[in-house]
Design an enzyme around this catalytic site. Structure first.
Site, PDB file in Angstrom:
ATOM      1  N   GLU A 136       0.871  -1.180   0.000  1.00  0.00           N
ATOM      2  CA  GLU A 136       0.000   0.000   0.000  1.00  0.00           C
ATOM      3  C   GLU A 136       0.900   1.219   0.000  1.00  0.00           C
ATOM      4  O   GLU A 136       1.895   1.262   0.729  1.00  0.00           O
ATOM      5  CB  GLU A 136      -0.881  -0.020   1.261  1.00  0.00           C
ATOM      6  CG  GLU A 136      -1.628   1.286   1.503  1.00  0.00           C
ATOM      7  CD  GLU A 136      -2.490   1.287   2.782  1.00  0.00           C
ATOM      8  OE1 GLU A 136      -2.891   0.201   3.252  1.00  0.00           O
ATOM      9  OE2 GLU A 136      -2.746   2.390   3.293  1.00  0.00           O
ATOM     10  N   GLU A 141      -2.402  11.658   3.147  1.00  0.00           N
ATOM     11  CA  GLU A 141      -3.239  11.142   4.219  1.00  0.00           C
ATOM     12  C   GLU A 141      -3.048  11.992   5.457  1.00  0.00           C
ATOM     13  O   GLU A 141      -1.950  12.454   5.749  1.00  0.00           O
ATOM     14  CB  GLU A 141      -2.905   9.676   4.540  1.00  0.00           C
ATOM     15  CG  GLU A 141      -3.966   9.037   5.416  1.00  0.00           C
ATOM     16  CD  GLU A 141      -3.764   7.545   5.641  1.00  0.00           C
ATOM     17  OE1 GLU A 141      -2.641   7.055   5.444  1.00  0.00           O
ATOM     18  OE2 GLU A 141      -4.749   6.883   6.029  1.00  0.00           O
TER      19      GLU A 141
HETATM   20  C1  NAG Z   1      -9.458   3.900   2.929  1.00  0.00           C
HETATM   21  O1  NAG Z   1      -9.682   2.525   3.058  1.00  0.00           O
HETATM   22  C2  NAG Z   1      -8.550   1.709   3.371  1.00  0.00           C
HETATM   23  C3  NAG Z   1      -8.964   0.306   3.618  1.00  0.00           C
HETATM   24  O2  NAG Z   1      -9.476  -0.307   2.492  1.00  0.00           O
HETATM   25  C4  NAG Z   1      -7.760   2.165   4.548  1.00  0.00           C
HETATM   26  O3  NAG Z   1      -6.534   1.461   4.641  1.00  0.00           O
HETATM   27  C5  NAG Z   1      -7.501   3.620   4.438  1.00  0.00           C
HETATM   28  O4  NAG Z   1      -6.896   4.042   5.607  1.00  0.00           O
HETATM   29  C6  NAG Z   1      -8.813   4.323   4.209  1.00  0.00           C
HETATM   30  N1  NAG Z   1      -8.616   5.699   4.233  1.00  0.00           N
HETATM   31  C7  NAG Z   1      -9.601   6.475   4.403  1.00  0.00           C
HETATM   32  C8  NAG Z   1      -9.259   7.894   4.435  1.00  0.00           C
HETATM   33  O5  NAG Z   1     -10.747   6.084   4.518  1.00  0.00           O
END
Ligand code: NAG
Ligand code: NAG
Ligand code: NAG
Length: 318
Positions: A136, A141
């Protein structure tokens, strides 16, 4: 004559070295305005991070105006008008996944605005299914408006990063293994406050780029008005990352086999509220956010007026 021949062969050698050292790419996919609908699908799934959201599908998102496209803009947002039943589903929101997958590639996102507000947890990232076998890569973020941005890798065990790398950002953790340190991964924080949240927005946003090769993963950020490389600023069809200067984050292959730890990735754009990171009581309150995260989401729709991504463009080069 001898010197002429040497000059020619030297030219050959230099040319060859330049080719090997260069990183030229050609545009493969361009997403602007309505073409985001051709390249991405909204996933109506329950949020894996337990957020106080209800992810809706593409027709619902369009119908509720949670996604909106014009000729030169694409907006993705959470609902900002409904009061929620505490026992009912979360606030409607959108999680987009690209239809295409990419390995060796460069993603360049020109972003005018990112989701803002207490409880928000937006992300622009890439991932393979099933997680975490093929890695990933989090490009953008953060939570609760807390600047700066952090770029992070998450992998299976056996991928670490040297503490000192050629990057402007600050390494905050160097073991990318998902199964240690509560899955913090190996993260690098930008040194620029306008890399995330309200100050990113008040500056008009900027450009994020992420390059994947078989031996490195690199993230750049240029704030609006900072004079990014012209091929980035102009959205050109050909780019050469070797001219882009020192990145915000550089992840190297020294003790991480990048080619096997990262597979073909989809691009994701998601916006959750609260959940396992933004909603952690200590994280939420230390950001100066009011009350409890879930109550805030349930009772204050207007607090989410600015909880939206606005993309000028997203291009993928291969
Ligand atoms: C989006 O979804 C993934 C899991 O599928 C997660 O790892 C990630 O942190 C999520 N981020 C947000 C902002 O929802
Ligand atoms: C839909 O959203 C866009 C962008 O936020 C906005 O300009 C437009 O007025 C909205 N349309 C409706 C019907 O609310
Ligand atoms: C990357 O590192 C792994 C070992 O961690 C090595 O086997 C591989 O050959 C390296 N790849 C490149 C492209 O340097």
């Amino acid at each position: 004559m001898l010197s002429y021949i040497s000059a020619v062969s030297l030219g050959f050698v230099l040319g060859f070295v330049r080719l090997v050292g260069a990183h030229p790419y050609t545009v493969h996919d361009t997403y602007i305005g309505g073409s985001f609908y051709n390249g991405f699908t909204a996933q109506a799934i329950s949020d894996p991070t337990n957020g106080r959201v209800n992810y809706v599908d593409t027709p619902t998102a369009q119908g509720l105006n949670l996604t909106y496209a014009s000729s030169d803009t694409f907006i993705l947002r959470t609902d900002f008008t409904s009061f929620l039943d505490p026992n009912g589903p979360g606030r409607d929101s959108v999680r987009l996944i690209s239809n295409n997958v990419y390995t060796t590639s460069v993603i360049v996102a020109d972003i005018r605005h990112m989701p803002q507000g207490c409880a928000t947890w937006p992300a622009l990232w890439t991932v393979a299914n099933p997680w975490p076998n093929l890695g990933e890569i989090d490009i953008i973020e953060g939570v609760n408006d807390q600047s700066p941005n952090q770029a992070t890798l998450h992998t299976t065990p056996g991928c670490t990063q040297p503490a000192n790398r050629a990057q402007t950002g600050k390494s905050v953790s160097n073991d990318c293994n998902t199964y240690v340190n509560n899955n913090v991964g190996c993260g690098v924080r930008s040194t620029l406050s306008n890399s995330y949240g309200p100050s990113f927005n008040s500056n008009g946003g900027g450009w994020y780029a992420m390059e994947r090769t078989s031996s490195s993963i690199t993230v750049w950020f240029w704030p609006r008005g900072s004079g990014p490389p012209s091929n980035v600023a102009n959205g050109e069809n050909f780019i050469d990352t070797s001219t882009w200067g020192e990145p915000m984050a550089l992840f190297v292959n020294d003790s991480c086999d990048i080619a096997s730890k990262f597979g073909p990735h989809n691009i994701l754009i998601n916006l959750t509220l609260c959940g396992t990171w933004a909603g952690q009581p200590s994280v939420y309150s230390s950001a100066g956010c009011p009350g409890s995260c879930v109550d805030h989401v349930n009772n204050n729709p207007s607090a989410f007026t600015n909880a939206y991504f606005e993309f000028a463009s997203l291009r993928v080069y291969t």
